[in-house]
Design a protein around this motif. Structure first.
Motif, PDB file in Angstrom:
ATOM      1  N   SER A 194       0.668  -0.738   0.432  1.00 15.77           N
ATOM      2  CA  SER A 194      -0.011  -0.092   0.462  1.00 15.77           C
ATOM      3  C   SER A 194       0.897   1.183   0.225  1.00 15.77           C
ATOM      4  CB  SER A 194      -1.301  -0.136   1.217  1.00 15.77           C
ATOM      5  OG  SER A 194      -0.178  -0.044   2.178  1.00 15.77           O
ATOM      6  N   ALA A 195       2.212   1.062   0.014  1.00 18.64           N
ATOM      7  CA  ALA A 195       3.243   2.587   0.749  1.00 18.64           C
ATOM      8  C   ALA A 195       3.465   2.387  -0.977  1.00 18.64           C
ATOM      9  CB  ALA A 195       3.894   2.155   1.682  1.00 18.64           C
ATOM     10  N   GLY A 196       3.624   1.538  -1.688  1.00 16.53           N
ATOM     11  CA  GLY A 196       4.060   1.816  -2.812  1.00 16.53           C
ATOM     12  C   GLY A 196       2.898   2.640  -3.125  1.00 16.53           C
ATOM     13  N   ARG A 197       1.616   2.233  -3.186  1.00 18.42           N
ATOM     14  CA  ARG A 197       0.767   3.065  -4.634  1.00 18.42           C
ATOM     15  C   ARG A 197       0.827   4.355  -3.824  1.00 18.42           C
ATOM     16  NH1 ARG A 197      -4.873   1.110  -6.487  1.00 18.42           N
ATOM     17  NH2 ARG A 197      -6.200   2.752  -7.051  1.00 18.42           N
ATOM     18  N   SER A 198       1.151   4.392  -2.384  1.00 16.42           N
ATOM     19  CA  SER A 198       0.244   5.421  -2.228  1.00 16.42           C
ATOM     20  C   SER A 198       1.447   6.802  -2.397  1.00 16.42           C
ATOM     21  CB  SER A 198       0.870   6.078  -0.503  1.00 16.42           C
ATOM     22  OG  SER A 198      -0.406   4.854   0.383  1.00 16.42           O
ATOM     23  N   LEU A 199       2.660   6.278  -2.149  1.00 20.49           N
ATOM     24  CA  LEU A 199       3.564   6.760  -2.904  1.00 20.49           C
ATOM     25  C   LEU A 199       3.760   7.775  -4.565  1.00 20.49           C
ATOM     26  CD1 LEU A 199       7.239   4.719  -2.767  1.00 20.49           C
ATOM     27  CD2 LEU A 199       6.660   7.271  -1.595  1.00 20.49           C
ATOM     28  N   ILE A 200       3.358   6.608  -5.690  1.00 23.84           N
ATOM     29  CA  ILE A 200       2.726   7.335  -5.956  1.00 23.84           C
ATOM     30  C   ILE A 200       1.424   8.546  -6.928  1.00 23.84           C
ATOM     31  CG2 ILE A 200       1.382   6.365  -9.243  1.00 23.84           C
ATOM     32  CD1 ILE A 200       3.402   3.955  -7.887  1.00 23.84           C
ATOM     33  N   GLU A 201       0.312   8.490  -5.567  1.00 28.64           N
ATOM     34  CA  GLU A 201      -1.138   9.214  -5.773  1.00 28.64           C
ATOM     35  C   GLU A 201      -0.192  10.055  -5.178  1.00 28.64           C
ATOM     36  OE1 GLU A 201      -4.524   5.494  -5.636  1.00 28.64           O
ATOM     37  OE2 GLU A 201      -3.366   6.023  -3.992  1.00 28.64           O
ATOM     38  N   ASN A 202       0.348   9.903  -4.346  1.00 27.56           N
ATOM     39  CA  ASN A 202       0.735  11.173  -2.733  1.00 27.56           C
ATOM     40  C   ASN A 202       1.530  12.445  -4.246  1.00 27.56           C
ATOM     41  OD1 ASN A 202      -0.465  10.559  -0.970  1.00 27.56           O
ATOM     42  ND2 ASN A 202       0.889   9.378  -0.199  1.00 27.56           N
ATOM     43  N   ALA A 203       2.165  11.332  -5.115  1.00 28.97           N
ATOM     44  CA  ALA A 203       3.132  12.766  -6.010  1.00 28.97           C
ATOM     45  C   ALA A 203       2.512  13.565  -6.868  1.00 28.97           C
ATOM     46  CB  ALA A 203       4.080  11.406  -6.255  1.00 28.97           C
ATOM     47  N   GLY A 204       0.976  12.720  -7.604  1.00 30.53           N
ATOM     48  CA  GLY A 204       0.940  13.046  -8.748  1.00 30.53           C
ATOM     49  C   GLY A 204       0.210  12.312  -9.206  1.00 30.53           C
ATOM     50  N   GLY A 205       0.361  11.005  -9.353  1.00 24.84           N
ATOM     51  CA  GLY A 205       0.288   9.750 -10.830  1.00 24.84           C
ATOM     52  C   GLY A 205      -1.303   9.389 -10.880  1.00 24.84           C
ATOM     53  N   HIS A 206      -1.097   8.382 -11.753  1.00 27.75           N
ATOM     54  CA  HIS A 206      -3.675   7.997 -11.713  1.00 27.75           C
ATOM     55  C   HIS A 206      -2.715   6.545 -12.140  1.00 27.75           C
ATOM     56  CE1 HIS A 206      -4.575  12.492 -12.379  1.00 27.75           C
ATOM     57  NE2 HIS A 206      -3.612  12.669 -13.092  1.00 27.75           N
ATOM     58  N   VAL A 207      -3.642   6.389 -11.300  1.00 30.01           N
ATOM     59  CA  VAL A 207      -3.693   4.369 -11.518  1.00 30.01           C
ATOM     60  C   VAL A 207      -4.197   3.344 -12.215  1.00 30.01           C
ATOM     61  CG1 VAL A 207      -3.362   2.479 -10.025  1.00 30.01           C
ATOM     62  CG2 VAL A 207      -1.943   4.654  -9.136  1.00 30.01           C
ATOM     63  N   TYR A 208      -4.472   3.345 -13.266  1.00 32.15           N
ATOM     64  CA  TYR A 208      -5.294   2.057 -13.246  1.00 32.15           C
ATOM     65  C   TYR A 208      -5.068   0.884 -12.870  1.00 32.15           C
ATOM     66  CZ  TYR A 208      -6.040   5.904 -16.686  1.00 32.15           C
ATOM     67  OH  TYR A 208      -6.195   7.648 -16.815  1.00 32.15           O
ATOM     68  N   LYS A 209      -5.799   0.421 -13.106  1.00 33.08           N
ATOM     69  CA  LYS A 209      -5.935  -1.407 -12.967  1.00 33.08           C
ATOM     70  C   LYS A 209      -6.229  -2.355 -14.122  1.00 33.08           C
ATOM     71  CE  LYS A 209      -6.162  -4.715  -9.332  1.00 33.08           C
ATOM     72  NZ  LYS A 209      -4.742  -4.412  -8.661  1.00 33.08           N
ATOM     73  N   GLY A 210      -5.154  -2.844 -14.353  1.00 32.10           N
ATOM     74  CA  GLY A 210      -4.922  -3.869 -15.291  1.00 32.10           C
ATOM     75  C   GLY A 210      -3.986  -4.332 -15.959  1.00 32.10           C
ATOM     76  N   SER A 211      -3.729  -4.801 -16.963  1.00 27.90           N
ATOM     77  CA  SER A 211      -2.461  -5.343 -17.511  1.00 27.90           C
ATOM     78  C   SER A 211      -1.969  -4.436 -18.489  1.00 27.90           C
ATOM     79  CB  SER A 211      -3.053  -6.587 -18.311  1.00 27.90           C
ATOM     80  OG  SER A 211      -3.767  -6.539 -18.885  1.00 27.90           O
ATOM     81  N   GLY A 212      -2.775  -3.177 -18.449  1.00 27.38           N
ATOM     82  CA  GLY A 212      -2.166  -1.973 -19.786  1.00 27.38           C
ATOM     83  C   GLY A 212      -1.295  -2.679 -21.317  1.00 27.38           C
ATOM     84  N   ARG A 213      -2.470  -3.098 -21.903  1.00 22.78           N
ATOM     85  CA  ARG A 213      -2.202  -4.073 -23.325  1.00 22.78           C
ATOM     86  C   ARG A 213      -2.218  -2.689 -24.713  1.00 22.78           C
ATOM     87  NH1 ARG A 213      -5.469  -5.410 -28.366  1.00 22.78           N
ATOM     88  NH2 ARG A 213      -7.434  -4.226 -26.456  1.00 22.78           N
ATOM     89  N   ILE A 214      -0.960  -2.379 -25.343  1.00 22.08           N
ATOM     90  CA  ILE A 214      -0.817  -1.445 -25.977  1.00 22.08           C
ATOM     91  C   ILE A 214      -1.523  -1.669 -27.708  1.00 22.08           C
ATOM     92  CG2 ILE A 214       0.910  -0.948 -27.693  1.00 22.08           C
ATOM     93  CD1 ILE A 214       1.581   0.029 -24.534  1.00 22.08           C
TER      94      ILE A 214
END
Length: 433
Positions: free
Chosen positions: A92-112
């Motif tokens: 959960s700390a890893g996710r918080s680092l991203i979100e607290n810095a302003g990053g946007h999180v998507y759930k999934g595998s990220g197919r190009i």
């Protein structure tokens, strides 16, 4: 439109995303599993938590005998729940680092689906300018057999365990569960810890045998199932069979939209972590590289982030240490092939090691023709910390004389490093005490 899309939020991905977001870039991260990747959820963190637990069981009895203390320590099943608490917190700390810095999180595998366009499992479109691939790796495990990732997340101690694979993961798992109470057999097609020094192997073999692990080297495995391993030398049965025979990179779907060189061991990158396409970087286990560790992945994330924003930085893999979390621990940095002279010093001649009853092991340092540090190996307790000192020496080309004449605290285990360098100039007084 995002400035950067990061596929994967393991050790590499979440560091890159948080660093770039703090630089005010518009960053998106797509992650299909738990944040923290292999290291946090099924590698370093749960494995080392169990290592510490098994080590303490052995160490308290050992130090009690050595210091004349009456010590009794029993294993508790609450160890597994406490391990899970630590894993959950760090994920959960890893996710918080991203979100607290302003990053946007998507759930999934990220197919190009096209250059600059990705799609999540739920059909959400993500448009981006640059891409960082940090999708990690998965164990090479036959169907029905327990993987190394699953082994370190077991909720119980099996009565019998067969571990296939003599690399660092297999050896760590074998020793951990042996000390926790399993009857463990370790099977490997060649020697254990192939690529490490013969001295390191000798120390580790003695320790494994002392712990009751049956080591079967040069046993070619023909096939394995949930409870049995079939080799050319016979069949081995256990309550649990664990495959620790390596990992394979997890390449995102659709990456062929870009002109990227992908081989069996991963994506080919430059020292800047840029691929053949200047808009795509790759970091972590998905990369074809010599050092697939969490700290290597984190460093690669910083290097990629710097280059992505125009600040040149390169990875120097010879300056990245590796540590095997066994007892004794084994820490290695640099290349022994680049050394022309070696200095060694045993822990049984280090005062602090004698005081603490930690006398097994040694320090070995290699120097080039200029006397600069190019290699280091620490075998023994706390190697995970001591190897970092030699890593600094390798990176900054510290000479043997500079190491020998740098004052280290007395008594301390790190004196083994300075004393090794002192042997080059006949200054190693401690050895003669």
């Amino acid at each position: 439109m995002y400035d950067v899309l990061v596929i994967g939020a393991g050790s590499a991905g979440y560091v890159a995303a948080s660093v770039l977001a703090r630089q005010k870039l518009n960053v998106a991260v797509v992650e299909k599993g738990k944040f923290g990747g292999t290291c946090v959820n099924s590698g370093c963190v749960p494995s080392i938590f169990l290592f510490d637990s098994s080590f303490m069981l052995s160490r308290w009895q050992e130090i009690g005998d050595y210091k004349g203390l009456d010590v009794k320590v029993d294993f508790s099943n609450s160890t597994f729940s406490k391990r899970d608490d630590v894993v959950s917190y760090l994920s959960s700390a890893g996710r918080s680092l991203i979100e607290n810095a302003g990053g946007h999180v998507y759930k999934g595998s990220g197919r190009i689906i096209d250059k600059g366009v990705a799609e999540t499992d739920e059909g959400e479109k993500i448009c981006f300018k640059k891409l960082i691939v940090a999708s990690g790796s998965v164990p090479k495990t036959p169907p029905g057999v327990m993987s190394e990732d699953e082994a370190v997340n077991l909720e119980y101690v099996p009565k019998d365990m067969i571990v296939v694979g003599g690399g660092y993961a297999g050896v760590e798992i074998a020793q951990i569960f042996s000390r926790l109470g399993s009857s463990v057999t370790l099977i490997t097609r060649s020697r254990i810890m192939k690529g490490f020094s013969e001295k390191a192997r000798e120390y580790l073999l003695q320790s494994l045998e002392f712990d009751g692990v049956q080591v079967k080297e040069f046993h070619e495995v023909k096939r394995m199932s949930e409870r049995e391993v079939y080799t050319e030398n016979g069949t081995f049965k256990g309550e649990v069979v664990v495959s620790a025979t390596g990992r394979t990179p997890l390449i995102p779907d659709g990456l062929k939209s870009y002109s990227i060189n992908v081989k069996e061991n991963g994506i080919i990158v430059r020292p800047t972590m840029m691929t053949d396409d200047p808009s795509v970087f790759a970091i972590g286990d998905v990369v074809d590289k010599p050092n697939k560790t969490a700290h290597s992945a984190m460093h690669e994330a910083i290097v990629a982030s710097y280059n992505l924003i125009g600040r040149k930085l390169e990875v120097k893999y010879n300056c990245i240490p590796q540590v095997v979390y066994t007892d004794p621990q084994i820490g290695v940095v640099g290349s022994a092939s680049h050394a022309v002279k070696f200095a060694e010093f045993p822990f049984n001649a280090v005062t602090r090691a004698t005081i603490a009853g930690m006398r097994d092991g040694e320090v070995r340092i290699g120097f080039n023709e200029k006397g600069e540090t190019v290699f280091g190996e620490v075998i023994g307790k706390n190697a995970e910390e001591l190897i970092n000192i030699i890593t600094l020496a390798v990176r900054h080309k510290i000479t043997a004389f500079e190491l020998a004449t740098t004052v280290f605290v007395h008594p301390s285990l790190s004196e083994g490093i300075s004393n090794a360098a002192k042997t080059m100039f006949d200054l190693d007084i401690d050895r003669f005490k």
